[in-house]
Write an enzyme that holds these catalytic residues in place. Structure first.
Site, mmCIF file in Angstrom:
data_model
loop_
_atom_site.group_PDB
_atom_site.id
_atom_site.type_symbol
_atom_site.label_atom_id
_atom_site.label_comp_id
_atom_site.label_asym_id
_atom_site.label_seq_id
_atom_site.Cartn_x
_atom_site.Cartn_y
_atom_site.Cartn_z
ATOM 1 C CB CYS A 215 33.048 1.873 -33.181
ATOM 2 S SG CYS A 215 34.690 1.596 -33.831
ATOM 3 C CE1 TYR B 208 50.968 23.504 -33.037
ATOM 4 C CE2 TYR B 208 50.015 24.688 -34.895
ATOM 5 C CZ TYR B 208 50.361 24.637 -33.565
ATOM 6 O OH TYR B 208 50.109 25.718 -32.753
ATOM 7 C CB CYS C 205 39.788 -4.160 -33.205
ATOM 8 S SG CYS C 205 39.523 -2.419 -33.588
ATOM 9 C CD GLU D 252 55.338 17.705 -34.848
ATOM 10 O OE1 GLU D 252 55.149 17.183 -33.742
ATOM 11 O OE2 GLU D 252 54.415 18.191 -35.534
ATOM 12 C CD GLN E 185 45.385 13.138 -40.495
ATOM 13 O OE1 GLN E 185 44.572 12.411 -39.937
ATOM 14 N NE2 GLN E 185 45.431 14.443 -40.286
ATOM 15 C CB CYS F 53 41.454 16.405 -35.260
ATOM 16 S SG CYS F 53 42.470 16.917 -33.853
ATOM 17 C CG ASP G 159 46.814 19.075 -39.202
ATOM 18 O OD1 ASP G 159 45.871 19.094 -38.398
ATOM 19 O OD2 ASP G 159 47.130 18.058 -39.856
ATOM 20 C CB CYS H 278 34.696 -1.348 -27.130
ATOM 21 S SG CYS H 278 35.941 -0.365 -27.990
#
Length: 475
Positions: free
Chosen positions: A85, A333, A178, A354, A304, A430, A403, A82
């Site tokens: 992570c 945003y 998970c 938005e 978030q 991000c 953002d 996977c």
């Protein structure tokens, strides 16, 4: 007659020396840079080159000769297959150090602007079970690992629910457990799978575009509410009844679910923002609570995904904004208006914009539920909404909070901000790479005075970054 391609080489006894982008590690063999996934500096390995370019290549481990003493044991049994992570084998303090370095290098290398000393990264409150949302695909082609293929096991059951495999869009890695979300999501997902197996329900074929069970989204909140959205693809007579049977079973088995929704998605992709969703049980929303405020979150809303860390992120935004109570703030945003409502108590008025109309309706509800009367929200494409006429109608902002998505801000948006000339800009991102690009555009009139990285996604290379910009003094 086509020339035969040369077989790609095996690199023996290679020492991994550093971390690289996208969660990969790095080694050097002669003059060649080699990128390798799922390794830690200090690992000594044999590598099979999978892709070779002039100055670099990509490879994968075929044998570990020795393990680095910097390595930790991953918690997840799916680690290494996977791709979610990629850093579970790295100590968390080292993950934070690498994220801090990533932000610094991207802002420095791409932005090429004067920067202040960075604040130390804020680590996540939780490193496991921190997510409030996960999405799983359902597919009739399960991914077989190398170990499964080598064992020669024949699988009669190829239907699977899990995560898409990078580079194999039509295959799903079956996920049993998970670690990124409360364990109830594992029980819900596995119960959907087992019911589908027992009843002979068809799973979606991404190439042929048929099959009933297609996609699952699970959300939860700090109020204890759970939302499940199941995407179906009705092909045959009786499919709607089969879907209703699954929904009823899940509703009966998991009374914790307060919002059980479904959709018949006939599109070629799993996006559903343009589709009408049906409620099978409960509501079409859940509530999150942050700093005494309630936030309504629907299936189409952006919120978030790390709830506890989001409070720390928004606290940084509020502190950077330096609100005194008489400012007009634009929140670009805005999503469901989380930041707008979060800072509204400290400002005169907040205007949120938005793209997603449903999110804006949630933002309005969030203001109403919390008794907030100094917010105004608009839905539409940012570059089309945020114009000079809009500024004239709504007032020149003292502070802009932005953002944007990973792609960053459109050039038209940057140009409008520059013409509007707010006193301060708080830029949340991000993706530090596109943030750096935008900061270089804003550098004609603004200087960066503070940088605060925030880790929202432990065990991944992703990082949020908050930057404060102030107007440059005129000569």
């Amino acid at each position: 007659m086509s020339r035969k391609k040369k077989p790609l080489p095996i690199l023996e006894n290679v020492t991994i020396t550093d971390y690289a982008a996208e969660g990969k590690a790095l080694a050097r063999v002669n003059d060649m840079v080699v990128f390798v996934p799922f390794c830690v500096p200090g690992d000594v390995v044999d590598l099979q080159v999978r892709k070779k370019k002039h100055s670099y290549c990509e490879a994968e481990v075929i044998r570990f000769i020795s393990y680095s003493d910097r390595r930790v044991q991953p918690a997840c049994s799916h680690f290494g297959v996977c791709g979610g992570c990629k850093w579970q084998n790295i100590p968390y303090d080292e993950q934070l150090r690498m994220k801090q370095k990533q932000v610094y290098e991207q802002l420095t290398r791409i932005g090429k602007i004067e920067l202040p000393k960075f604040k130390p990264i804020l680590g996540s409150v939780k490193t496991f079970g921190y997510r409030n949302k996960l999405e799983f695909g359902a597919c009739n082609k399960r991914w077989l690992t190398k170990e499964e293929i080598a064992a020669g096991t024949e699988y009669t059951q190829m239907n699977a629910i899990g995560f898409h495999i990078t580079g194999a869009f039509d295959k799903i890695l079956p996920i049993e457990k998970c670690w990124l979300m409360d364990d109830l999501q594992n029980k819900i997902r596995n119960e959907i799978r087992d019911y589908a197996y027992q009843t002979g329900m068809s799973f979606f074929d991404l190439r042929q575009q048929h099959g009933l069970l297609r996609d699952i989204m699970v959300r939860n909140s700090d109020t204890g509410e759970w939302m499940v959205l199941i995407q179906f693809h009705y092909d045959e007579e009786g499919d709607e009844d089969r879907a209703q049977g699954l929904l009823q079973h899940i509703a009966d088995t998991f009374p914790e679910i307060t919002a059980l929704l479904y959709v018949n998605n006939q599109k070629c992709n799993d996006t559903f923002n343009d589709l009408r969703l049906e409620v099978f049980k409960g509501n079409d929303y859940i509530y999150e609570v942050m700093d005494g405020l309630k936030f309504k979150v629907g299936p189409k809303s952006f919120y978030q995904t790390n709830t506890e860390q989001a409070f720390h992120l928004y606290s940084v935004v509020k502190d950077f904004a330096q609100l005194k109570g008489n400012e007009l703030v634009y929140d670009l945003y805005t999503g469901t208006g989380t930041i707008a409502n979060f800072v509204s108590r400290y400002a005169k008025h907040v205007v949120g914009i938005e793209y997603v109309p449903e999110a804006i309706e949630d933002a309005k509800v969030n203001s109403k539920v919390n008794g907030i009367g100094n917010t105004t929200f608009y839905a539409g494409d940012m570059k089309d909404i945020l114009t000079d006429d809009f500024i004239q109608a709504n007032g020149r902002p003292d502070i802009v909070i932005t953002d944007p998505p990973r792609a960053g801000m459109h050039q038209d948006v940057v140009d409008t901000i520059l013409r509007t000339s707010p006193n301060r800009i708080v830029y949340v991102s991000c993706n530090p790479a596109t943030q750096a690009r935008d900061l270089s555009l804003l550098d004609v009139a603004y200087r960066v005075v503070a940088v605060q990285p925030v880790d929202m996604f432990p065990h991944t290379p992703h990082v949020e970054n908050v930057v404060l910009l102030e107007k440059k003094k005129q000569d």
